[in-house]
Every structure is written in C-alpha cells, then in structure tokens.
Design a protein around this motif. Structure first.
Motif, PDB file in Angstrom:
ATOM      1  N   GLN A  13      37.876   3.949  20.866  1.00 18.36           N
ATOM      2  CA  GLN A  13      38.925   4.578  20.060  1.00 18.36           C
ATOM      3  C   GLN A  13      38.949   3.976  18.654  1.00 18.36           C
ATOM      4  O   GLN A  13      39.061   4.711  17.667  1.00 18.36           O
ATOM      5  CB  GLN A  13      40.301   4.424  20.732  1.00 18.36           C
ATOM      6  N   ASN A  14      38.815   2.661  18.550  1.00 13.15           N
ATOM      7  CA  ASN A  14      38.786   2.007  17.236  1.00 13.15           C
ATOM      8  C   ASN A  14      37.595   2.478  16.413  1.00 13.15           C
ATOM      9  O   ASN A  14      37.721   2.743  15.215  1.00 13.15           O
ATOM     10  CB  ASN A  14      38.735   0.480  17.382  1.00 13.15           C
ATOM     11  N   ILE A  15      36.446   2.601  17.059  1.00  8.29           N
ATOM     12  CA  ILE A  15      35.241   3.064  16.363  1.00  8.29           C
ATOM     13  C   ILE A  15      35.458   4.493  15.860  1.00  8.29           C
ATOM     14  O   ILE A  15      35.147   4.816  14.710  1.00  8.29           O
ATOM     15  CB  ILE A  15      34.007   2.970  17.284  1.00  8.29           C
ATOM     16  N   GLN A  16      36.015   5.347  16.704  1.00 10.74           N
ATOM     17  CA  GLN A  16      36.263   6.737  16.309  1.00 10.74           C
ATOM     18  C   GLN A  16      37.254   6.806  15.145  1.00 10.74           C
ATOM     19  O   GLN A  16      37.060   7.580  14.195  1.00 10.74           O
ATOM     20  CB  GLN A  16      36.765   7.552  17.496  1.00 10.74           C
ATOM     21  N   ASP A  17      38.308   5.997  15.215  1.00 10.01           N
ATOM     22  CA  ASP A  17      39.297   5.966  14.138  1.00 10.01           C
ATOM     23  C   ASP A  17      38.666   5.496  12.830  1.00 10.01           C
ATOM     24  O   ASP A  17      38.911   6.083  11.764  1.00 10.01           O
ATOM     25  CB  ASP A  17      40.475   5.063  14.501  1.00 10.01           C
ATOM     26  N   ASP A  18      37.875   4.420  12.922  1.00  9.92           N
ATOM     27  CA  ASP A  18      37.206   3.894  11.730  1.00  9.92           C
ATOM     28  C   ASP A  18      36.245   4.922  11.137  1.00  9.92           C
ATOM     29  O   ASP A  18      36.173   5.090   9.916  1.00  9.92           O
ATOM     30  CB  ASP A  18      36.439   2.606  12.054  1.00  9.92           C
ATOM     31  N   ARG A  19      35.508   5.602  11.989  1.00  8.22           N
ATOM     32  CA  ARG A  19      34.560   6.617  11.510  1.00  8.22           C
ATOM     33  C   ARG A  19      35.298   7.755  10.814  1.00  8.22           C
ATOM     34  O   ARG A  19      34.872   8.227   9.756  1.00  8.22           O
ATOM     35  CB  ARG A  19      33.735   7.158  12.673  1.00  8.22           C
ATOM     36  N   LYS A  20      36.410   8.202  11.392  1.00  7.69           N
ATOM     37  CA  LYS A  20      37.166   9.290  10.774  1.00  7.69           C
ATOM     38  C   LYS A  20      37.681   8.868   9.408  1.00  7.69           C
ATOM     39  O   LYS A  20      37.527   9.611   8.429  1.00  7.69           O
ATOM     40  CB  LYS A  20      38.331   9.716  11.672  1.00  7.69           C
ATOM     41  N   LEU A  21      38.269   7.690   9.321  1.00  5.04           N
ATOM     42  CA  LEU A  21      38.785   7.205   8.045  1.00  5.04           C
ATOM     43  C   LEU A  21      37.665   7.066   7.014  1.00  5.04           C
ATOM     44  O   LEU A  21      37.801   7.506   5.869  1.00  5.04           O
ATOM     45  CB  LEU A  21      39.494   5.864   8.244  1.00  5.04           C
ATOM     46  N   THR A  22      36.545   6.497   7.430  1.00  7.85           N
ATOM     47  CA  THR A  22      35.414   6.304   6.521  1.00  7.85           C
ATOM     48  C   THR A  22      34.863   7.641   6.043  1.00  7.85           C
ATOM     49  O   THR A  22      34.559   7.813   4.855  1.00  7.85           O
ATOM     50  CB  THR A  22      34.311   5.477   7.209  1.00  7.85           C
ATOM     51  N   LEU A  23      34.733   8.593   6.956  1.00 16.19           N
ATOM     52  CA  LEU A  23      34.252   9.922   6.565  1.00 16.19           C
ATOM     53  C   LEU A  23      35.214  10.599   5.587  1.00 16.19           C
ATOM     54  O   LEU A  23      34.784  11.230   4.612  1.00 16.19           O
ATOM     55  CB  LEU A  23      34.029  10.802   7.792  1.00 16.19           C
ATOM     56  N   ASP A  24      36.516  10.452   5.841  1.00 16.44           N
ATOM     57  CA  ASP A  24      37.507  11.027   4.928  1.00 16.44           C
ATOM     58  C   ASP A  24      37.388  10.399   3.543  1.00 16.44           C
ATOM     59  O   ASP A  24      37.425  11.106   2.524  1.00 16.44           O
ATOM     60  CB  ASP A  24      38.924  10.840   5.480  1.00 16.44           C
ATOM     61  N   LEU A  25      37.261   9.080   3.487  1.00 20.07           N
ATOM     62  CA  LEU A  25      37.116   8.394   2.199  1.00 20.07           C
ATOM     63  C   LEU A  25      35.827   8.804   1.492  1.00 20.07           C
ATOM     64  O   LEU A  25      35.814   9.006   0.273  1.00 20.07           O
ATOM     65  CB  LEU A  25      37.155   6.874   2.405  1.00 20.07           C
ATOM     66  N   LEU A  26      34.763   8.927   2.263  1.00 17.81           N
ATOM     67  CA  LEU A  26      33.485   9.327   1.674  1.00 17.81           C
ATOM     68  C   LEU A  26      33.566  10.752   1.115  1.00 17.81           C
ATOM     69  O   LEU A  26      33.059  11.033   0.017  1.00 17.81           O
ATOM     70  CB  LEU A  26      32.374   9.209   2.715  1.00 17.81           C
ATOM     71  N   LYS A  27      34.225  11.658   1.846  1.00 19.44           N
ATOM     72  CA  LYS A  27      34.401  13.033   1.364  1.00 19.44           C
ATOM     73  C   LYS A  27      35.235  13.048   0.079  1.00 19.44           C
ATOM     74  O   LYS A  27      34.933  13.795  -0.862  1.00 19.44           O
ATOM     75  CB  LYS A  27      35.068  13.891   2.436  1.00 19.44           C
ATOM     76  N   GLU A  28      36.285  12.243   0.070  1.00 22.70           N
ATOM     77  CA  GLU A  28      37.146  12.166  -1.114  1.00 22.70           C
ATOM     78  C   GLU A  28      36.362  11.641  -2.321  1.00 22.70           C
ATOM     79  O   GLU A  28      36.453  12.198  -3.427  1.00 22.70           O
ATOM     80  CB  GLU A  28      38.336  11.256  -0.823  1.00 22.70           C
ATOM     81  N   LEU A  29      35.581  10.601  -2.117  1.00 21.80           N
ATOM     82  CA  LEU A  29      34.773  10.039  -3.195  1.00 21.80           C
ATOM     83  C   LEU A  29      33.741  11.061  -3.685  1.00 21.80           C
ATOM     84  O   LEU A  29      33.529  11.223  -4.895  1.00 21.80           O
ATOM     85  CB  LEU A  29      34.076   8.762  -2.717  1.00 21.80           C
ATOM     86  N   ARG A  30      33.147  11.762  -2.756  1.00 22.26           N
ATOM     87  CA  ARG A  30      32.151  12.775  -3.117  1.00 22.26           C
ATOM     88  C   ARG A  30      32.787  13.897  -3.946  1.00 22.26           C
ATOM     89  O   ARG A  30      32.203  14.371  -4.922  1.00 22.26           O
ATOM     90  CB  ARG A  30      31.520  13.325  -1.840  1.00 22.26           C
ATOM     91  N   ALA A  31      33.981  14.305  -3.555  1.00 19.65           N
ATOM     92  CA  ALA A  31      34.695  15.342  -4.309  1.00 19.65           C
ATOM     93  C   ALA A  31      35.009  14.858  -5.723  1.00 19.65           C
ATOM     94  O   ALA A  31      34.848  15.615  -6.688  1.00 19.65           O
ATOM     95  CB  ALA A  31      35.979  15.735  -3.580  1.00 19.65           C
ATOM     96  N   GLU A  32      35.418  13.603  -5.846  1.00 18.77           N
ATOM     97  CA  GLU A  32      35.696  13.045  -7.170  1.00 18.77           C
ATOM     98  C   GLU A  32      34.433  13.017  -8.023  1.00 18.77           C
ATOM     99  O   GLU A  32      34.481  13.317  -9.225  1.00 18.77           O
ATOM    100  CB  GLU A  32      36.273  11.631  -7.045  1.00 18.77           C
ATOM    101  N   MET A  33      33.311  12.680  -7.398  1.00 18.96           N
ATOM    102  CA  MET A  33      32.054  12.649  -8.138  1.00 18.96           C
ATOM    103  C   MET A  33      31.647  14.064  -8.561  1.00 18.96           C
ATOM    104  O   MET A  33      31.203  14.265  -9.689  1.00 18.96           O
ATOM    105  CB  MET A  33      30.963  11.994  -7.282  1.00 18.96           C
ATOM    106  N   ASN A  34      31.826  15.035  -7.671  1.00 17.67           N
ATOM    107  CA  ASN A  34      31.476  16.423  -7.987  1.00 17.67           C
ATOM    108  C   ASN A  34      32.374  17.005  -9.078  1.00 17.67           C
ATOM    109  O   ASN A  34      31.945  17.847  -9.859  1.00 17.67           O
ATOM    110  CB  ASN A  34      31.538  17.307  -6.738  1.00 17.67           C
ATOM    111  N   ASN A  35      33.618  16.562  -9.122  1.00 15.23           N
ATOM    112  CA  ASN A  35      34.573  17.055 -10.125  1.00 15.23           C
ATOM    113  C   ASN A  35      34.464  16.308 -11.456  1.00 15.23           C
ATOM    114  O   ASN A  35      35.205  16.605 -12.382  1.00 15.23           O
ATOM    115  CB  ASN A  35      36.010  16.955  -9.608  1.00 15.23           C
ATOM    116  N   GLY A  36      33.603  15.317 -11.499  1.00 12.34           N
ATOM    117  CA  GLY A  36      33.432  14.557 -12.726  1.00 12.34           C
ATOM    118  C   GLY A  36      34.517  13.522 -12.960  1.00 12.34           C
ATOM    119  O   GLY A  36      34.620  12.955 -14.052  1.00 12.34           O
ATOM    120  N   GLU A  37      35.347  13.260 -11.950  1.00 12.81           N
ATOM    121  CA  GLU A  37      36.418  12.271 -12.097  1.00 12.81           C
ATOM    122  C   GLU A  37      35.854  10.850 -12.112  1.00 12.81           C
ATOM    123  O   GLU A  37      36.502   9.934 -12.604  1.00 12.81           O
ATOM    124  CB  GLU A  37      37.436  12.415 -10.964  1.00 12.81           C
TER     125      GLU A  37
END
Length: 105
Positions: A13-37
């Motif tokens: 459960q901890n691994i799954q939670d960590d993976r979800k959080l990390t994936l969310d952060l990575l998606k957010e960072l990727r969106a910021e990079m794509n938007n030029g932020e």
C-alpha cells in the motif's frame, strides 16, 4: 505468519501510494515544462528524482514478489502429495497391525 502478511500488505500500500504521488508530481512538472512555466534544464534534475523514486518502488515490488514466491515455494515443499500421504498411512497401519508401536522414551 500473520505479521508478515500484514507487513507485506502495508508495504504494498505504501509503495502504491508513493507511486501515485510521484506520478502526479511528475505529470504536474511535465505540464509546467510544456506550458513554458519552467525550462527543462531547471526542472530536469527534479524529473530525474521522480523517475528514480519510481525505479526504487519497482525494485521494492520485485523484492516483495520474490519474497512471496519464495514463501509459496516453501509452503509447497512442505505439503505432501496424495501418494506420500498414502505411503505414510500404510506404514503407520502396518506398524499398528504388527504391534510395533515405538516410543521415544
């Protein structure tokens, strides 16, 4: 055995939670990079850390799967086949019929 099962379940459960959080952060960072932020050179190190976190969680999953496989294999090794059970029963019945009950005293 129940403790081990509970610990494995909590770990998964901890691994799954960590993976979800990390994936969310990575998606957010990727969106910021794509938007030029933010630019890739500035955020690349952060993205690499997120990917490294995902890699470590993959390694943890593999280790847990190996432990579970080893445990299952161990349990299978301890079980007797029908033929082995029948042979033991025949030996016991033979000793009982011959009056050859032996004690360890």
């Amino acid at each position: 055995m129940a403790n081990i099962k509970k610990t494995i379940e909590e770990s998964l459960q901890n691994i799954q939670d960590d993976r979800k959080l990390t994936l969310d952060l990575l998606k957010e960072l990727r969106a910021e990079m794509n938007n030029g932020e933010t630019n890739h050179s500035r955020s690349g190190v952060i993205a690499a850390k997120y990917v490294e976190t995902l890699q470590r969680s993959n390694e943890q999953l593999v280790k847990i799967a190996a432990m579970m496989s080893k445990q299952q294999s161990y349990q299978e090794d301890l079980s007797l086949s029908d033929e082995e059970t029948d042979n033991i029963f025949e030996i016991i019945q033979g000793e009982k019929a011959n009056g050859e009950w032996k004690t360890n005293s």
